[in-house]
Design an enzyme around this catalytic site. Sequence first.
Site, PDB file in Angstrom:
ATOM      1  N   CYS A  18       0.808  -1.218   0.000  1.00 10.21           N
ATOM      2  CA  CYS A  18       0.000   0.000   0.000  1.00 10.21           C
ATOM      3  C   CYS A  18       0.843   1.270   0.000  1.00 10.21           C
ATOM      4  O   CYS A  18       2.014   1.261   0.338  1.00 10.21           O
ATOM      5  CB  CYS A  18      -0.870   0.065   1.260  1.00 10.21           C
ATOM      6  SG  CYS A  18      -1.900  -1.379   1.491  1.00 10.21           S
ATOM      7  N   GLY A  44       0.455   0.011  -5.098  1.00  9.65           N
ATOM      8  CA  GLY A  44      -0.821  -0.685  -5.060  1.00  9.65           C
ATOM      9  C   GLY A  44      -1.699  -0.247  -6.201  1.00  9.65           C
ATOM     10  O   GLY A  44      -1.941   0.952  -6.370  1.00  9.65           O
ATOM     11  N   ASN A 119      -0.372   1.596   5.662  1.00 13.83           N
ATOM     12  CA  ASN A 119       0.574   0.800   4.880  1.00 13.83           C
ATOM     13  C   ASN A 119       1.318  -0.097   5.864  1.00 13.83           C
ATOM     14  O   ASN A 119       1.867   0.380   6.846  1.00 13.83           O
ATOM     15  CB  ASN A 119       1.555   1.723   4.144  1.00 13.83           C
ATOM     16  CG  ASN A 119       2.691   0.966   3.455  1.00 13.83           C
ATOM     17  OD1 ASN A 119       3.794   1.460   3.350  1.00 13.83           O
ATOM     18  ND2 ASN A 119       2.423  -0.250   3.009  1.00 13.83           N
ATOM     19  N   GLY A 120       1.326  -1.389   5.560  1.00 14.55           N
ATOM     20  CA  GLY A 120       1.982  -2.350   6.451  1.00 14.55           C
ATOM     21  C   GLY A 120       1.003  -3.439   6.833  1.00 14.55           C
ATOM     22  O   GLY A 120      -0.155  -3.410   6.412  1.00 14.55           O
ATOM     23  N   TYR A 259      13.152  -3.526  -4.146  1.00 14.28           N
ATOM     24  CA  TYR A 259      12.082  -3.672  -5.128  1.00 14.28           C
ATOM     25  C   TYR A 259      10.954  -2.649  -4.987  1.00 14.28           C
ATOM     26  O   TYR A 259      10.466  -2.113  -5.972  1.00 14.28           O
ATOM     27  CB  TYR A 259      11.472  -5.076  -5.015  1.00 14.28           C
ATOM     28  CG  TYR A 259      10.186  -5.218  -5.807  1.00 14.28           C
ATOM     29  CD1 TYR A 259      10.225  -5.386  -7.190  1.00 14.28           C
ATOM     30  CD2 TYR A 259       8.944  -5.125  -5.189  1.00 14.28           C
ATOM     31  CE1 TYR A 259       9.053  -5.472  -7.931  1.00 14.28           C
ATOM     32  CE2 TYR A 259       7.769  -5.215  -5.928  1.00 14.28           C
ATOM     33  CZ  TYR A 259       7.825  -5.387  -7.286  1.00 14.28           C
ATOM     34  OH  TYR A 259       6.674  -5.462  -8.018  1.00 14.28           O
TER      35      TYR A 259
HETATM   36  P1  AMP Z   1       8.759 -14.525  -9.385  1.00 12.78           P
HETATM   37  O1  AMP Z   1       8.404 -14.487 -10.829  1.00 12.78           O
HETATM   38  O2  AMP Z   1       7.671 -15.111  -8.536  1.00 12.78           O
HETATM   39  O3  AMP Z   1      10.090 -15.150  -9.106  1.00 12.78           O
HETATM   40  O4  AMP Z   1       8.865 -13.026  -8.880  1.00 12.78           O
HETATM   41  C1  AMP Z   1      10.012 -12.265  -9.157  1.00 12.78           C
HETATM   42  C2  AMP Z   1       9.660 -11.044  -9.945  1.00 12.78           C
HETATM   43  O5  AMP Z   1       8.618 -10.316  -9.295  1.00 12.78           O
HETATM   44  C3  AMP Z   1      10.837 -10.114 -10.078  1.00 12.78           C
HETATM   45  O6  AMP Z   1      10.870  -9.654 -11.417  1.00 12.78           O
HETATM   46  C4  AMP Z   1      10.554  -8.975  -9.114  1.00 12.78           C
HETATM   47  O7  AMP Z   1      10.923  -7.718  -9.664  1.00 12.78           O
HETATM   48  C5  AMP Z   1       9.076  -9.035  -8.878  1.00 12.78           C
HETATM   49  N1  AMP Z   1       8.733  -8.940  -7.450  1.00 12.78           N
HETATM   50  C6  AMP Z   1       9.497  -9.140  -6.376  1.00 12.78           C
HETATM   51  N2  AMP Z   1       8.817  -8.943  -5.233  1.00 12.78           N
HETATM   52  C7  AMP Z   1       7.562  -8.618  -5.590  1.00 12.78           C
HETATM   53  C8  AMP Z   1       6.376  -8.290  -4.862  1.00 12.78           C
HETATM   54  N3  AMP Z   1       6.366  -8.246  -3.541  1.00 12.78           N
HETATM   55  N4  AMP Z   1       5.252  -7.998  -5.567  1.00 12.78           N
HETATM   56  C9  AMP Z   1       5.252  -8.054  -6.916  1.00 12.78           C
HETATM   57  N5  AMP Z   1       6.353  -8.358  -7.663  1.00 12.78           N
HETATM   58  C10 AMP Z   1       7.492  -8.638  -7.012  1.00 12.78           C
END
Ligand code: AMP
Length: 487
Positions: A18, A44, A119-120, A259
Amino acid sequence: MNNINIEKFNYERPRDECGVFGVYGHPDAAAIVALGLHALQHRGQESAGIVSFDGNQFHAERHMGLVSEHFTKTKLLDRLIGPAAVGHVRYSTAGDTVLRNVQPLFADLAGGGFAIAHNGNLTNALSLRNELVKHGSIFQSTSDTETILQLVARSKRSDTLSRFIDALFQIEGAYALVVLTNKKLIGARDPLGIRPLVLGKLDGHYILASETCAFDIIGATFVREIDNGEIVIITEDGLKSVKPFPPLGSRPCIFEYIYFSRPDSIIGGLSVYECRKKFGAQLANESNISADVVVPIPDSGVPAAIGYAEQSNIPFEFGIIRNHYVGRTFIEPSDQIRNLGVKLKHNANALLVKGKRVILIDDSIVRGTTSVKIIQMIRDAGAKEVHMRISAPPIIHPDFYGIDTPNQNQLLAANHNLEKMCEYIGADSLAFLSIDGLYKAMGHKKGRDSRNPFYTDHCFTGDYPTQLRDQESKTNVRQLSLLSEPL
Ligand code: AMP
């Protein structure tokens, strides 16, 4: 009879990402909040809401979808009158993605209206909720934020601020909150300052936001961060600060740098963009390999890939192009179309990778899905070798503080060693940034101090900085996390 699934309604685990924003005393309060939320949209994309107060009445608009889809002048902003407003953007992956969970939440309490944006994630919200329900509270949403609202409503203290502080003493976990009452805008950050919250000023009026990039969009100046455990109270008379909790060292979440936050934000005095570039440079120092080209997985891998390329002297190229117009509303392709290989989000820039030894850079591997797809795509485009480099350590523990990571059994790195992960994603080699390298890149010369780590970094280390009361009552996740070692 109603058709609410009681089990799910009560026990869904909240997993929100969020952004929050608040402004006090400005004639265009709601429009400013809408712009601020637009800049925080990366935090979000599922729903957006604004509550304003006109000196007499509160006005609320909460909608599923993007800020720009709803909060235009002719549509909603004209209804959100008044010089004070708070807003929220939310993305939730679990359970109910329904209107009743869209924030800011609002209630008429004994002392007047009370709007809250959070947020959190709280780590004891379900335990508290169960107690509250036993004693007669009626919950309208499945969001953990409502627990705070209920605690404020039930507090025996006399004034709204004391009731709010009373509620904060009962909750655990991560929170950056903005609250609007008929007299005040309040900002609060949990005792460890896990999620960010910053203070700014526009035309002499105070503003609160999750990230500094939300100040840039409206030309506001950054004043300072809200401290961990600090509550700021903004009224017509100015700003007051209270620190009601026993003092603790701050533990901001390191994943904001990796990220979550926008690269043009400044957090803890550090540029998120610069940090990401340094993660890439450190990664090149730790695990360089001969190659022809460094290619980021856009957008999140771009700054780290620039850092990696600079440090390794290997040319940087946009070997993958991202389509930014893949909205929520885009039709899900049928299996048949999907099997034809439609690349909705990413496409290889084939001429740049064909016949080359490619180093792919991404910021993280969660389930591994993205890596599998992208590596195959780069191979299909004719790359000779594909080496995957990740600008963070392996994620082996789930998050409970407002970053959406899945259960531990879905985390690729929690269940496979490096060799097996490399095999699974189909790369010629795979390497992650070390945890010490991560800290070094952020200016901690000796790396991570395990007795006194500067950041909340449980995703990599299993070192959860708070009790996980709701989890402990259901599983023994804490003990498990202590047993597994980072790769
Ligand atoms: P995955 O495909 O499940 O391995 O997710 C990794 C990808 O999702 C990477 O390209 C990250 O930039 C992105 N990512 C990492 N953490 C999150 C998150 N909390 N929410 C959405 N995307 C994420």
